[in-house]
Design a protein around this motif. Structure first.
Motif, short mmCIF file in Angstrom:
data_model
loop_
_atom_site.label_atom_id
_atom_site.label_comp_id
_atom_site.label_asym_id
_atom_site.label_seq_id
_atom_site.Cartn_x
_atom_site.Cartn_y
_atom_site.Cartn_z
N VAL A 8 -15.89 -124.38 -23.20
CA VAL A 8 -14.61 -124.07 -23.83
C VAL A 8 -14.02 -122.83 -23.16
O VAL A 8 -14.70 -122.11 -22.44
N SER A 9 -12.74 -122.59 -23.40
CA SER A 9 -12.06 -121.43 -22.84
C SER A 9 -11.37 -120.66 -23.97
O SER A 9 -10.88 -121.25 -24.93
N SER A 10 -11.30 -119.35 -23.80
CA SER A 10 -10.59 -118.51 -24.77
C SER A 10 -9.16 -118.23 -24.32
O SER A 10 -8.44 -117.49 -24.98
N ALA A 11 -8.74 -118.85 -23.22
CA ALA A 11 -7.38 -118.62 -22.70
C ALA A 11 -6.33 -118.96 -23.76
O ALA A 11 -6.43 -119.97 -24.46
N GLY A 12 -5.34 -118.08 -23.89
CA GLY A 12 -4.25 -118.32 -24.83
C GLY A 12 -4.60 -118.05 -26.28
O GLY A 12 -3.83 -118.40 -27.18
N SER A 13 -5.75 -117.43 -26.53
CA SER A 13 -6.15 -117.15 -27.91
C SER A 13 -6.45 -115.65 -28.06
O SER A 13 -6.44 -114.90 -27.10
N ASP A 14 -6.74 -115.24 -29.28
CA ASP A 14 -7.12 -113.86 -29.57
C ASP A 14 -8.64 -113.66 -29.57
O ASP A 14 -9.12 -112.61 -29.98
N PHE A 15 -9.37 -114.64 -29.11
CA PHE A 15 -10.83 -114.59 -29.18
C PHE A 15 -11.40 -113.33 -28.51
O PHE A 15 -12.18 -112.60 -29.11
N ASN A 16 -11.01 -113.05 -27.26
CA ASN A 16 -11.55 -111.87 -26.56
C ASN A 16 -11.15 -110.57 -27.27
O ASN A 16 -11.92 -109.62 -27.31
N ARG A 17 -9.95 -110.54 -27.81
CA ARG A 17 -9.51 -109.35 -28.55
C ARG A 17 -10.33 -109.21 -29.83
O ARG A 17 -10.77 -108.11 -30.18
N ASP A 18 -10.53 -110.30 -30.53
CA ASP A 18 -11.33 -110.27 -31.76
C ASP A 18 -12.74 -109.76 -31.50
O ASP A 18 -13.35 -109.11 -32.35
N LEU A 19 -13.29 -110.07 -30.33
CA LEU A 19 -14.65 -109.65 -30.00
C LEU A 19 -14.72 -108.23 -29.47
O LEU A 19 -15.80 -107.68 -29.28
N GLY A 20 -13.56 -107.62 -29.19
CA GLY A 20 -13.54 -106.25 -28.68
C GLY A 20 -13.61 -106.17 -27.18
O GLY A 20 -13.92 -105.11 -26.62
N PHE A 21 -13.33 -107.26 -26.47
CA PHE A 21 -13.37 -107.27 -25.01
C PHE A 21 -11.99 -107.13 -24.39
O PHE A 21 -11.86 -107.09 -23.17
N LEU A 22 -10.93 -107.07 -25.20
CA LEU A 22 -9.55 -106.98 -24.72
C LEU A 22 -8.85 -105.88 -25.50
O LEU A 22 -8.92 -105.85 -26.73
N HIS A 23 -8.17 -104.96 -24.78
CA HIS A 23 -7.54 -103.82 -25.41
C HIS A 23 -6.09 -103.68 -24.97
O HIS A 23 -5.75 -104.01 -23.83
N THR A 24 -5.25 -103.14 -25.85
CA THR A 24 -3.84 -102.89 -25.51
C THR A 24 -3.72 -101.56 -24.78
O THR A 24 -4.63 -100.71 -24.83
N ARG A 25 -2.59 -101.36 -24.12
CA ARG A 25 -2.34 -100.08 -23.45
C ARG A 25 -2.35 -98.93 -24.45
O ARG A 25 -2.79 -97.83 -24.13
N GLU A 26 -1.87 -99.18 -25.66
CA GLU A 26 -1.86 -98.14 -26.68
C GLU A 26 -3.29 -97.74 -27.05
O GLU A 26 -3.60 -96.56 -27.22
N GLU A 27 -4.17 -98.71 -27.18
CA GLU A 27 -5.57 -98.41 -27.50
C GLU A 27 -6.25 -97.67 -26.36
O GLU A 27 -7.16 -96.87 -26.57
N LEU A 28 -5.82 -97.93 -25.14
CA LEU A 28 -6.41 -97.31 -23.97
C LEU A 28 -5.79 -95.95 -23.65
O LEU A 28 -6.26 -95.26 -22.75
N ALA A 29 -4.74 -95.55 -24.37
CA ALA A 29 -4.01 -94.32 -24.07
C ALA A 29 -4.92 -93.09 -23.90
O ALA A 29 -4.75 -92.34 -22.93
N PRO A 30 -5.89 -92.83 -24.79
CA PRO A 30 -6.74 -91.65 -24.58
C PRO A 30 -7.47 -91.68 -23.24
O PRO A 30 -7.59 -90.65 -22.57
N PHE A 31 -7.93 -92.84 -22.83
CA PHE A 31 -8.61 -92.97 -21.54
C PHE A 31 -7.61 -92.79 -20.40
O PHE A 31 -7.87 -92.05 -19.44
N LEU A 32 -6.47 -93.44 -20.50
CA LEU A 32 -5.48 -93.41 -19.42
C LEU A 32 -4.84 -92.03 -19.25
O LEU A 32 -4.40 -91.68 -18.16
N GLU A 33 -4.81 -91.23 -20.32
CA GLU A 33 -4.22 -89.89 -20.25
C GLU A 33 -5.23 -88.85 -19.76
O GLU A 33 -4.86 -87.73 -19.45
N GLY A 34 -6.48 -89.24 -19.68
CA GLY A 34 -7.53 -88.32 -19.22
C GLY A 34 -7.74 -88.46 -17.72
O GLY A 34 -6.94 -89.03 -16.99
N ARG A 35 -8.86 -87.93 -17.26
CA ARG A 35 -9.22 -88.02 -15.84
C ARG A 35 -9.78 -89.40 -15.57
O ARG A 35 -10.82 -89.78 -16.11
N ILE A 36 -9.09 -90.14 -14.74
CA ILE A 36 -9.53 -91.50 -14.40
C ILE A 36 -10.60 -91.39 -13.31
O ILE A 36 -10.37 -90.78 -12.27
#
Length: 118
Positions: A8-36
């Motif tokens: 099966v595939s999770s394409a086009g669904s929220d499955f990866n997000r529900d599992l915590g494997f997919l993040h929004t730019r807003e959720e990543l903001a602390p990481f992106l604003e720090g030292r990459i």
């Protein structure tokens, strides 16, 4: 082994997000604003995306059990926890010079055609 397992595939669904494997730019903001880390910038560039795009979705491994008609998530890991599934890591760890990932200033695992540049 004769197992009747459908893929099966999770394409086009929220499955990866529900599992915590997919993040929004807003959720990543602390990481992106720090030292990459330089290796993250290098890998984003090598894959043709920006840092946010590169880190927004990552690999993960989950195990499930079906019991009395209920599905239970019994195990989950990401990032370095996936190393046992990548046999070459264990092999590199046993070589005299190891992985050579000191400081992780650059991506240490090269493809066959990238060694001549070093």
């Amino acid at each position: 082994m004769g197992w009747p397992i459908d893929w099966v595939s999770s394409a086009g669904s929220d499955f990866n997000r529900d599992l915590g494997f997919l993040h929004t730019r807003e959720e990543l903001a602390p990481f992106l604003e720090g030292r990459i880390p330089p290796v993250v910038e290098q890998m984003a560039d090598a894959t043709g995306t920006d840092v946010a795009g590169y880190v927004s979705e990552g690999p993960g491994l989950s195990a499930y059990a079906l019991s009395d008609g209920n599905v239970y998530r019994t195990y989950v890991t990401t990032a370095r926890g996936l190393e046992p599934a990548m046999a070459y890591y264990g092999l590199l760890d046993r070589t005299p010079r190891g992985r050579q990932e000191e400081g992780e200033l650059e991506h240490w695992l090269l493809r066959h055609d990238e060694y001549a540049a070093r």
